[in-house]
Motif scaffolding. Structure first.
Motif, PDB file in Angstrom:
ATOM      1  N   GLU A 365       0.926  -5.670   3.516  1.00 41.96           N
ATOM      2  CA  GLU A 365       1.710  -4.179   3.390  1.00 41.96           C
ATOM      3  C   GLU A 365       0.981  -2.943   4.325  1.00 41.96           C
ATOM      4  O   GLU A 365      -0.389  -3.012   4.312  1.00 41.96           O
ATOM      5  N   PRO A 367       2.013   1.422   6.274  1.00 40.78           N
ATOM      6  CA  PRO A 367       2.779   2.346   5.984  1.00 40.78           C
ATOM      7  C   PRO A 367       4.082   2.093   7.309  1.00 40.78           C
ATOM      8  O   PRO A 367       2.970   1.491   8.145  1.00 40.78           O
ATOM      9  N   TYR A 370       4.225   7.379  11.764  1.00 42.74           N
ATOM     10  CA  TYR A 370       5.187   8.589  11.745  1.00 42.74           C
ATOM     11  C   TYR A 370       5.327   9.008  13.217  1.00 42.74           C
ATOM     12  O   TYR A 370       5.114   9.451  14.585  1.00 42.74           O
ATOM     13  N   TYR A 391      -2.485   7.116  12.700  1.00 45.69           N
ATOM     14  CA  TYR A 391      -2.520   5.765  11.497  1.00 45.69           C
ATOM     15  C   TYR A 391      -3.250   4.782  10.913  1.00 45.69           C
ATOM     16  O   TYR A 391      -3.351   4.054   9.608  1.00 45.69           O
ATOM     17  N   GLU A 393      -6.668   5.696  10.351  1.00 51.50           N
ATOM     18  CA  GLU A 393      -7.139   6.218   9.011  1.00 51.50           C
ATOM     19  C   GLU A 393      -6.391   6.008   7.774  1.00 51.50           C
ATOM     20  O   GLU A 393      -6.036   6.372   6.801  1.00 51.50           O
ATOM     21  N   ARG A 394      -4.948   6.630   8.269  1.00 55.88           N
ATOM     22  CA  ARG A 394      -3.848   6.678   6.793  1.00 55.88           C
ATOM     23  C   ARG A 394      -4.034   5.862   6.448  1.00 55.88           C
ATOM     24  O   ARG A 394      -3.325   5.674   4.866  1.00 55.88           O
ATOM     25  N   ALA A 395      -3.588   4.567   6.826  1.00 53.36           N
ATOM     26  CA  ALA A 395      -2.972   3.202   6.064  1.00 53.36           C
ATOM     27  C   ALA A 395      -4.375   2.448   5.697  1.00 53.36           C
ATOM     28  O   ALA A 395      -3.979   2.395   4.609  1.00 53.36           O
ATOM     29  N   LEU A 397      -7.051   4.469   3.878  1.00 48.20           N
ATOM     30  CA  LEU A 397      -6.753   5.737   2.714  1.00 48.20           C
ATOM     31  C   LEU A 397      -5.034   5.052   2.011  1.00 48.20           C
ATOM     32  O   LEU A 397      -5.851   4.779   0.754  1.00 48.20           O
ATOM     33  N   GLU A 398      -4.658   4.970   2.316  1.00 50.33           N
ATOM     34  CA  GLU A 398      -3.185   4.724   1.246  1.00 50.33           C
ATOM     35  C   GLU A 398      -3.094   2.814   0.921  1.00 50.33           C
ATOM     36  O   GLU A 398      -2.333   2.762  -0.485  1.00 50.33           O
ATOM     37  N   LYS A 399      -3.445   1.901   1.637  1.00 49.22           N
ATOM     38  CA  LYS A 399      -3.649   1.367   1.282  1.00 49.22           C
ATOM     39  C   LYS A 399      -5.373  -0.001   0.622  1.00 49.22           C
ATOM     40  O   LYS A 399      -5.239  -0.911   0.579  1.00 49.22           O
ATOM     41  N   ASN A 400      -5.748   0.928   0.998  1.00 49.59           N
ATOM     42  CA  ASN A 400      -7.359   0.711   0.348  1.00 49.59           C
ATOM     43  C   ASN A 400      -7.921  -0.430   1.849  1.00 49.59           C
ATOM     44  O   ASN A 400      -9.030  -1.368   1.429  1.00 49.59           O
ATOM     45  N   LYS A 543       7.912  12.036   9.593  1.00 53.43           N
ATOM     46  CA  LYS A 543       6.962  11.823   9.351  1.00 53.43           C
ATOM     47  C   LYS A 543       7.515  13.540   8.068  1.00 53.43           C
ATOM     48  O   LYS A 543       7.838  14.226   8.267  1.00 53.43           O
TER      49      LYS A 543
END
Length: 546
Positions: A365, A367, A370, A391, A393-395, A397-400, A543
């Motif tokens: 999965e 994200p 944005y 992206y 970095e954020r992915a 963080l959100e999905k481990n 976003k």
């Protein structure tokens, strides 16, 4: 060269069927300056000889050379000789050039694949000395390979999935009776001991070689992809392109025709809407501003796609060179790619699509990517899209997941350090990420990057040592063992290609054809080495406000 046979090297061109009965002078450029010489009637040869009026000129370096001495240098003169012999035989008309005679010819009168096809039909395929190819990757890359001795085609490392064979040299098959054969595009070259009166018979014989399909025994793959160069082939396709663009929602992709540094790209716009800058290429901006009543190929070549770069070096491209358009024919598929039309055999398209169908969508999965709007310093509202780096970095963080983007690893097998992947999971899923906005060039780079990194990780222990060090020191000690030190079990590794800006459900069907070729090539290679290969896409979303 009348009564006795003499050895001569010939460069030969075949006139189109609809040009073969034209007056001889029609085969020459209107601007050509030449003298005309009738052939001896005793030869009984239907033809004529044109000789270029010689022009004496000094070489470009003459002025510098003369400045070195006080003496006059009378020898610094260029005076080349050129000629064209036109021969008309019952089945074909051919032009034979001498010197720079090719430059006298109007090339629209001649068959563009005559040279390469005739060479392939007459060569002994185990005697090749050189090959010229264009590789359809990122952009058309021309390559010439030369062997130190006669060799078969396998020596030259041709990739039949994306290499267009443009030229070849070698020795003839038994019984052909030609020497030092070469063929490239329109030109078929060879040596032959012959009498002039036998030239018409030679023309007929060469024409029969051109019509043969013997080349399919060893070179059938050259028919997979053919670059179209003749107006009679291109003009009907361009008309279909114009018809498609004239529709309300044309089925055409606009993308950049070459590689760019996407981390520095801030936006795109078009002729007539240059101030309307978008973070991705928004084709509707261009189509909505078109004057469809005056639409033409010339107008597409005048119009521009503008690229805005944070480095202040803003490139621009002819719109025609940025169009990707596929036309399905009854037996062939035609593709406009980087300003060039290609004819692709349906059997090859079918093979690629079957391989593409085998590639699973990843179960991982991710994200969505944005997008948002910003007001520039000049008061303009500009749409932005999340960079690949942000992206990742954020992915993570959100999905481990773990970020390996820009964590370079040295390898003795590549000219530069490479990324192991962009994102990594504890379960040995190596994820390579690229924006869809990069078009075919960016996607080709994505698939090549994943292929190379996996291959080196599998076969190079020193690279694994270096990769483990980078992971331990720059990422996390917890995932060092995703890259085993002594042996990598490829069957436990998944290579994931993630494309930003395109949903997984439509991703494979919407890939440009040459991106499909590069993806399936990477898939086949990695699958044969035991890796699992999957693909995924994420759509765009506005976003959320903080």
């Amino acid at each position: 060269m009348t009564d006795t046979a003499q050895y001569q090297h010939f460069n030969v061109f075949l006139a189109h069927e609809d040009h073969k009965s034209e007056p001889y002078h029609k085969y020459l450029k209107a601007s050509a300056n030449y003298e005309t010489y009738e052939l001896k009637s005793s030869l009984e040869v239907d033809g004529i000889l044109y000789v270029k009026v010689p022009k004496t000129s000094q070489p470009t370096w003459a002025k510098f050379a003369k400045s070195l001495t006080n003496s006059s240098i009378d020898e610094l003169q260029n005076n080349s000789s050129s000629a064209v012999l036109i021969i008309r035989a019952p089945k074909a008309t051919m032009a034979v050039t001498f010197g720079y005679g090719r430059h006298l010819l109007d090339m629209e009168c001649f068959v563009t694949d005559f040279g390469i096809k005739t060479a392939l039909n007459t060569l002994n395929h185990d005697t090749l000395r050189s090959v010229d190819v264009i590789t359809l990757d990122e952009q058309g890359v021309q390559k010439k390979s030369q062997a130190s001795r006669s060799s078969n085609v396998g020596v030259f490392g041709i990739d039949i999935s994306k290499d267009l064979l443009r030229g070849v040299t070698g020795s003839s098959k038994a019984g052909v009776g030609l020497f030092n054969i070469s063929g490239s595009g329109t030109t078929f070259s060879f040596g032959k001991k012959i009498k002039v009166k036998d030239m018409p018979a030679l023309v007929e014989r060469i024409y029969s070689y051109y019509q043969s399909n013997d080349y399919k025994d060893s070179f059938a793959w050259v028919d997979n992809i053919r670059r179209l160069e003749e107006k009679k082939d291109i003009e009907p396709l361009n008309k279909k392109l114009i018809d498609e663009i004239s529709k309300t929602n044309p089925n055409i992709v606009i993308s950049i025709p070459e590689m760019l540094d996407w981390d520095t790209i801030t936006g795109f716009s078009f002729t007539r809407t240059k101030r309307n800058i978008k973070p991705t290429i928004d084709s509707s901006d261009y189509y909505s501003s078109l004057d469809k009543d005056n639409l033409s190929i010339d107008s597409l070549k005048r119009d521009r796609l503008f690229v805005f770069d944070s480095s202040d070096e803003d490139p621009e491209y002819k719109l025609y060179d940025c169009l990707y358009f596929e036309i399905k024919g009854s037996e062939k598929t035609y593709i406009l790619f980087s300003g060039t039309w290609y004819e692709i055999a349906d059997s090859f398209v079918e093979t690629i699509n079957k391989l593409l169908a085998e590639i699973d969508i990843t179960s991982l999965e991710f994200p969505e990517v944005y997008t948002w709007q910003e007001t520039s310093g000049k008061g303009k509202v500009v749409e932005k899209i999340e960079t690949e780096g942000d992206y990742n970095e954020r992915a993570a963080l959100e999905k481990n997941y773990y970020v390996l983007d820009k964590k370079l690893v040295k390898s003795s097998r590549t000219t530069t350090s490479i990324e192991l992947c962009d994102l990594l999971t504890k379960d040995q899923q190596f994820i390579h990420v690229k924006h869809r906005k990069g078009g075919s060039a960016g996607l080709s780079h994505l698939f090549a990057q994943g292929n190379v990194a996996a291959e080196i990780m599998l076969g190079d222990r020193k690279f694994r040592v270096a990769a483990r060090s980078v992971i331990r020191n720059k990422v996390s000690k917890d995932i060092v063992e995703t890259v085993p030190l002594e042996k990598l079990d490829s069957t436990k590794v998944e290579i994931v290609f993630l494309i930003l800006g395109e949903n997984s459900s439509t991703l494979k069907g919407n890939l440009p054809f040459f991106s499909k070729v590069n993806l399936t090539k990477a898939y086949e290679n990695l699958r044969q080495k035991g890796f699992k290969v999957t693909i995924g896409g994420v759509d765009k979303v506005v976003k959320p406000m903080p």
